[in-house]
Design an enzyme around this catalytic site. Structure first.
Site, PDB file in Angstrom:
ATOM      1  N   CYS A  50       0.828  -1.213   0.000  1.00 19.11           N
ATOM      2  CA  CYS A  50       0.000   0.000   0.000  1.00 19.11           C
ATOM      3  C   CYS A  50       0.858   1.256   0.000  1.00 19.11           C
ATOM      4  CB  CYS A  50      -0.913   0.029   1.224  1.00 19.11           C
ATOM      5  SG  CYS A  50      -2.366  -0.976   1.025  1.00 19.11           S
ATOM      6  N   CYS A  95      13.671   5.296  -1.871  1.00 17.18           N
ATOM      7  CA  CYS A  95      12.318   5.163  -2.427  1.00 17.18           C
ATOM      8  C   CYS A  95      11.345   5.389  -1.276  1.00 17.18           C
ATOM      9  CB  CYS A  95      12.113   3.804  -3.084  1.00 17.18           C
ATOM     10  SG  CYS A  95      12.153   2.450  -1.915  1.00 17.18           S
TER      11      CYS A  95
END
Lengths: 77, 369
Positions: free
Chosen positions: B187, B332
């Site tokens: 998610c 990231c």
């Protein structure tokens, strides 16, 4: 006669659509092969296949007007 | 009768429910693993419905990015442990319920110690490693498992490990092997609509109540896929899979030996090969490194203040030669894709690192807003 293939979850990121129609190629393994040709990134994705709402294995024969679902695992919570 | 009939009056008057069903709820013991998007509504509705004994497990603290979907928590709770806030609110909601909090990451030893003490296990976790760890223990210890998971605009719900027509299904019958990290986005990478875990969590709570009281038809031997964008539902009938039988641990001893997080790591990403750097070390020596953001161009939050080079993971290969003058730190959102970037540079002579925890960690440490 044609069959309908529907895609769930992140597989639609690859296919850019939630369903497609195609000529019945005869078996689940042949559908997989056709989908891998059309959407090569599917090869690296995890999914299970349902034929008319039932999980099936590759060798399953497909009748015309069937609905085939490609379902990936979801992890989110 | 050890419950207050006025509190449960609206369900007591239901045809097919009544005092008998309510008594079953008050006797029931349910363990919810995960107090996030799914866990919050499951907990709230089971406590409200009068499930007498509830265990809730989560090792995480509340962050601002949780609040779009984890509506049990408020702004004043940021930084606090989820289970501590959740338990305090549940006692305020219904102090007749016994709640046990587990402020830790669920593991195999906990499964073996605590699953036998509960009637139903609820999977409200957010990662495959824990999902398989829970599934396998439910099979070994013969515990009903109410499964729920979400991805972007869709959710899945199922009841595993409850026999029907002589058939018992578990998650491995659907997916015998855990997916590797690169095969499915989480998610935090793919996003999720805030209401979605609410909907799926409430459906899980409904399945728990049906299993306990015996009303209705729980989702046994089938999985329901819900799509919030077009309000559609799709049911798939499940059947046993020999590969699942082969892959399941056969004994508790074998179960304890499995390294679940490792099962979900791609082969090329073996931990020993990937160099990682933690936020503190990197911050202290920031000038010595080239920071490269490998997220997609529009991902939020922006870390422009840290002056990164921006090369999405998919373009790293073609830009490799531009990244030669300094040791590189890849970043990231969560630290998964940055590991993949490091894997691509394994042949290079310069040092390359993945920033542990990624942008999420920078937010937690208040380095960026």
């Amino acid at each position: 006669m044609s069959i309908e293939i529907i895609f769930f979850g992140q597989l639609t990121d690859i296919t850019a659509c939630t369903s497609i129609e195609m000529e019945n190629p005869g078996s689940v393994s042949q559908i997989k092969k056709a989908m891998f040709q059309q959407f090569p990134a599917l090869i690296h994705s995890k999914f299970t296949i349902a034929l008319n709402n039932k999980i099936v294995q590759d060798e399953e024969i497909i009748l015309d007007n069937s609905k085939i679902a490609f379902m990936p695992p979801f992890s989110g919570g | 009768m050890n419950f207050n009939t006025e509190r449960y009056q609206r369900q007591l008057i239901l045809e097919g429910f009544g005092l008998e069903a309510q008594a079953k709820l008050s006797e029931a013991k349910v363990l919810i693993i995960g107090a996030g998007g799914l866990g919050c509504p499951i907990l709230q509705y089971l406590v409200a419905a009068g499930v007498g004994n509830i265990g809730i497990c989560d090792d995480d603290t509340i962050s601002l990015s949780n609040l779009n979907r984890q509506v049990l928590y408020g702004q004043e709770d940021i930084g606090k442990y989820k289970v501590e806030v959740a338990v305090a609110k549940m006692i305020a909601l219904n102090n007749q319920i016994h709640i046990k909090a587990f402020k830790e990451r669920w593991n195999q030893s906990l499964s073996i110690e605590y699953f036998p003490q509960y009637d139903i296990i609820v999977d409200a976790t957010d990662n495959f490693a824990t999902r398989y760890l829970i599934n396998d223990a439910c099979v070994l210890l013969n515990k009903p498992l109410v499964f729920g998971a979400v991805s972007k605009y869709e959710g899945q719900i199922a009841v595993f490990n409850v026999a029907k027509d002589g058939v018992t299904i578990n998650y491995r019958d659907l997916f015998p092997d855990p997916p590797k990290n690169h095969e499915v986005q989480s998610c935090s990478e793919a996003g999720v609509l805030g209401v979605l875990p609410g909907i799926i969590g409430v459906m899980q709570a409904a399945e728990v109540i049906k299993l306990i009281t015996g009303i209705g038809k729980p989702l046994i031997n089938q999985i329901l896929i819900y799509n919030a964008l077009n309000q559609s539902m799709y049911n798939i009938q499940l059947s046993p899979n020999q590969q699942a039988v082969n892959n399941l641990p056969k004994t508790l001893e074998a179960y304890l030996q499995i390294n679940y997080p490792h099962l979900c790591e791609a082969a090329v990403l073996a931990d020993s090969e990937i160099s990682e750097i933690d936020v503190e070390t990197w911050i202290l020596n920031k000038a010595d490194y080239l920071l490269v953001d490998v997220r997609e161009i529009n991902e939020l939050p922006s870390i422009a203040d840290l002056n990164p080079l921006i090369y999405p993971l998919s373009t790293i290969k073609e830009n490799m030669e531009k990244l030669t003058n300094k040791p590189i730190v890849f970043i990231c959102q969560s630290g998964t894709r940055s590991k993949k970037a490091v894997a691509m540079f394994l042949q290079s002579t310069q040092p390359v690192y993945s920033l542990i925890g990624g942008v999420n960690e920078l937010i937690k440490k208040k380095i960026i807003q």
